[in-house]
Structures are given as C-alpha cells and as structure tokens.
Design a protein around this motif. Structure first.
Motif, PDB file in Angstrom:
ATOM      1  N   ASP A  56      16.900  24.249  18.946  1.00  0.00           N
ATOM      2  CA  ASP A  56      16.925  23.837  17.648  1.00  0.00           C
ATOM      3  C   ASP A  56      18.428  23.658  17.148  1.00  0.00           C
ATOM      4  O   ASP A  56      18.695  24.644  16.683  1.00  0.00           O
ATOM      5  CB  ASP A  56      15.859  24.424  16.763  1.00  0.00           C
ATOM      6  N   HIS A 107      15.668   9.128   7.569  1.00  0.00           N
ATOM      7  CA  HIS A 107      15.972   9.619   8.722  1.00  0.00           C
ATOM      8  C   HIS A 107      14.988   8.854   9.630  1.00  0.00           C
ATOM      9  O   HIS A 107      15.315   8.186  10.599  1.00  0.00           O
ATOM     10  CB  HIS A 107      15.948  11.005   9.201  1.00  0.00           C
ATOM     11  N   TYR A 166      27.398  14.665   6.159  1.00  0.00           N
ATOM     12  CA  TYR A 166      26.071  15.494   6.503  1.00  0.00           C
ATOM     13  C   TYR A 166      25.490  14.524   7.311  1.00  0.00           C
ATOM     14  O   TYR A 166      24.842  14.837   8.527  1.00  0.00           O
ATOM     15  CB  TYR A 166      25.272  15.860   5.431  1.00  0.00           C
TER      16      TYR A 166
HETATM   17  C1  HEM Z   1      16.921   6.854  17.648  1.00  0.00           C
HETATM   18  C2  HEM Z   1      17.729   7.486  16.962  1.00  0.00           C
HETATM   19  C3  HEM Z   1      17.511   8.840  16.454  1.00  0.00           C
HETATM   20  C4  HEM Z   1      16.944   9.970  17.036  1.00  0.00           C
HETATM   21  C5  HEM Z   1      16.035   9.715  17.959  1.00  0.00           C
HETATM   22  C6  HEM Z   1      17.287  11.132  16.265  1.00  0.00           C
HETATM   23  C7  HEM Z   1      16.705  12.491  16.454  1.00  0.00           C
HETATM   24  C8  HEM Z   1      17.080  13.545  15.676  1.00  0.00           C
HETATM   25  C9  HEM Z   1      16.619  14.704  16.168  1.00  0.00           C
HETATM   26  C10 HEM Z   1      15.536  15.309  17.013  1.00  0.00           C
HETATM   27  C11 HEM Z   1      17.256  15.723  15.277  1.00  0.00           C
HETATM   28  C12 HEM Z   1      17.039  17.251  15.131  1.00  0.00           C
HETATM   29  C13 HEM Z   1      17.865  17.714  16.309  1.00  0.00           C
HETATM   30  C14 HEM Z   1      17.691  19.123  16.656  1.00  0.00           C
HETATM   31  O1  HEM Z   1      17.149  19.853  15.631  1.00  0.00           O
HETATM   32  O2  HEM Z   1      17.962  19.597  17.586  1.00  0.00           O
HETATM   33  C15 HEM Z   1      18.005  14.787  14.456  1.00  0.00           C
HETATM   34  C16 HEM Z   1      18.877  15.464  13.411  1.00  0.00           C
HETATM   35  C17 HEM Z   1      19.512  14.547  12.515  1.00  0.00           C
HETATM   36  N1  HEM Z   1      19.774  13.075  12.571  1.00  0.00           N
HETATM   37 FE1  HEM Z   1      19.025  12.102  13.938  1.00  0.00          FE
HETATM   38  N2  HEM Z   1      18.195  10.905  15.205  1.00  0.00           N
HETATM   39  C18 HEM Z   1      18.229   9.491  15.575  1.00  0.00           C
HETATM   40  C19 HEM Z   1      19.175   8.542  14.905  1.00  0.00           C
HETATM   41  C20 HEM Z   1      20.131   9.213  13.698  1.00  0.00           C
HETATM   42  C21 HEM Z   1      21.138   8.357  13.140  1.00  0.00           C
HETATM   43  C22 HEM Z   1      21.637   7.069  13.344  1.00  0.00           C
HETATM   44  C23 HEM Z   1      21.553   9.117  12.075  1.00  0.00           C
HETATM   45  C24 HEM Z   1      22.689   8.772  11.018  1.00  0.00           C
HETATM   46  C25 HEM Z   1      23.616   8.357  11.399  1.00  0.00           C
HETATM   47  C26 HEM Z   1      20.929  10.428  12.202  1.00  0.00           C
HETATM   48  C27 HEM Z   1      21.097  11.369  11.352  1.00  0.00           C
HETATM   49  C28 HEM Z   1      20.559  12.854  11.644  1.00  0.00           C
HETATM   50  C29 HEM Z   1      20.843  14.156  10.611  1.00  0.00           C
HETATM   51  C30 HEM Z   1      21.753  13.889   9.255  1.00  0.00           C
HETATM   52  C31 HEM Z   1      20.150  15.020  11.188  1.00  0.00           C
HETATM   53  C32 HEM Z   1      20.127  16.634  10.738  1.00  0.00           C
HETATM   54  C33 HEM Z   1      18.891  16.827   9.974  1.00  0.00           C
HETATM   55  C34 HEM Z   1      18.857  18.027   9.518  1.00  0.00           C
HETATM   56  O3  HEM Z   1      18.574  19.137  10.229  1.00  0.00           O
HETATM   57  O4  HEM Z   1      19.249  18.400   8.443  1.00  0.00           O
HETATM   58  N3  HEM Z   1      19.921  10.701  13.289  1.00  0.00           N
HETATM   59  N4  HEM Z   1      17.730  13.435  14.730  1.00  0.00           N
END
Ligand code: HEM
Length: 205
Positions: free
Chosen positions: A3, A25, A121
């Motif tokens: 994670d 998100h 962020y």
């Molecule tokens: C198909 C597109 C996307 C997928 C599959 C995806 C998937 C994920 C996953 C799996 C996490 C958690 C990662 C972990 O804990 O290891 C995450 C976190 C995050 N993603 Fe995405 N994401 C995508 C697109 C985006 C985009 C375009 C943005 C913003 C530009 C974004 C912003 C964030 C943020 C801010 C977090 C952190 C959340 C937190 O823990 O506070 N994501 N994303």
C-alpha cells in the motif's frame, strides 16, 4: 503490491483529503477510461497529450507560489509534465505537433501554499495509481519506463512510496502549524481533481 499510500497516521489532513476526494478519484478513473485509451498507441499518446495540456500550466502555477523550500518540498524534483514530450517523441510525435497541444486555461485558484498543497496532493497522488497504469501500458502496448512510458513511471516503483510519504509528512507538518488552512487545502484538491476529470475526459488533441 504494497500500500503505497500508507502514511501511518489517522485523522490527519492526508486522511481527510483522501476521504473528501474519494468520489472525485473514482470519477477521474472513469474519465481516464484506461481500457479504451490503451487500445492503441495513438489513443495512449492522445491521453498523454491531454495530461500535458493540464499538468504543464498547473505545475507552472505551483512554481509561482512562494515558500515551498520552507516546507521541504522541491517542485523541480517533483515536476512530471517535462517527461511527457519525450514519451510523445518516442511515439512519433513531431516537435510541431507537440507545440500544438492545447493547454488548459481554467485552472483552480492557486494563490498560496495551502491551495498549492491541495493541488499537489492530487498530482503527487496520481503517481500511486500511475504505477498500475505503467504496468498496463507495458503489457498492452509494449512500452517501458525509458521508452514511451516515463510519465506514468514517474519516480519509478522504488521511489514512489518514499516520495509520497515525504509529501504527506510536509503537508501534515504545514497543516499542524496552520490548522485554519483545512478548507483551503481540501477545496484546492477538490477543484484540481474536478478539473483533471473534466480535462482528461475530453479526447480533443
Ligand atoms: C485509470 C486511472 C487511475 C487508476 C487506476 C488509479 C488508481 C489508484 C490507486 C490504486 C491508488 C492507491 C495506490 C496505493 O495505495 O498503492 C490511487 C491513489 C491516488 N490517485 Fe489514482 N488512479 C488513477 C488515476 C488518477 C488520476 C488521473 C489522478 C489525479 C491526477 C489520481 C490521483 C490519485 C490520488 C490523489 C491518490 C492518493 C489517494 C490517497 O491515498 O490519499 N489518480 N490511485
């Protein structure tokens, strides 16, 4: 996969940001529409171009805010937009085509560090999901971190967790000394997410 988002602190500005942007998100993931974007190298390239049109002006707006060094954040090290032109060049885009990528002009309000942190962020968090995207790009399009997929590789799988935790630590330290900034931070994060969602949903390049 471990994670990467784990920051080991409950009830912080980081957990608040995560909770308050959860729906955004999810909507952004839907807007990215990875399955169709990765059907061909051209549609993947168009997605990269959309990200460039938003990240380049957003990152510039962040640089214009004073005081990042005082909270231990080096924006040069965290810049992601500069990676995109190289990826697009690998995909056959000429410099004149690169120069024609439309840029986003309706950016969220970013006038101080609190708002900058909310925006950052979103950009920093995107490096977490990007690790999953990089694997999908590799599997489906045969592109690698040093050949067409440097933007989604970001800091690389080794450094992404550490960069995220360092960003989280700086944000929490700032918020602890400016507890009145909660609304500004969260609003800027929500506004940034809303803009990303709208901007990437559009396929015009
Ligand atoms: C198909 C597109 C996307 C997928 C599959 C995806 C998937 C994920 C996953 C799996 C996490 C958690 C990662 C972990 O804990 O290891 C995450 C976190 C995050 N993603 Fe995405 N994401 C995508 C697109 C985006 C985009 C375009 C943005 C913003 C530009 C974004 C912003 C964030 C943020 C801010 C977090 C952190 C959340 C937190 O823990 O506070 N994501 N994303």
């Amino acid at each position: 996969m471990t994670d990467l988002a784990e920051v080991h602190l409950s009830s912080t500005i980081m957990t608040e940001l995560k909770e308050r942007t959860r729906q955004l998100h999810q909507d952004t993931e839907t807007a990215v529409d990875l399955v169709s974007r990765l059907r061909s190298r051209e549609s993947y390239a168009n997605l990269l171009a959309r990200f460039y049109g938003l990240y380049a002006p957003l990152e510039q707006r962040l640089v214009d805010i004073a005081g990042w060094e005082s909270i231990g954040i080096d924006l040069t090290e965290r810049a992601k937009a500069p990676l995109i032109p190289n990826d697009l060049a690998v995909l056959g885009w000429s410099s004149s085509r690169l120069a024609q990528i439309p840029g986003c002009h309706s950016l969220p309000k970013l006038t101080n560090l609190a708002e900058g942190l909310g925006c950052l962020y979103v950009l920093e968090g995107s490096t977490l999901g990007a690790q999953h995207i990089r694997l999908a790009v590799e599997n489906q399009l045969g592109l690698t971190a040093d050949h067409g997929c440097s933007f989604f590789n970001g800091y690389g799988s080794e450094r992404t967790g550490a960069m995220w935790r360092a960003f989280g630590a700086s944000t929490m330290a700032y918020h602890e000394s400016h507890p009145e900034s909660t609304d500004e931070i969260v609003t800027a994060a929500c506004d940034t997410f809303a803009q990303v969602k709208e901007w990437v949903a559009c396929r015009q390049v």
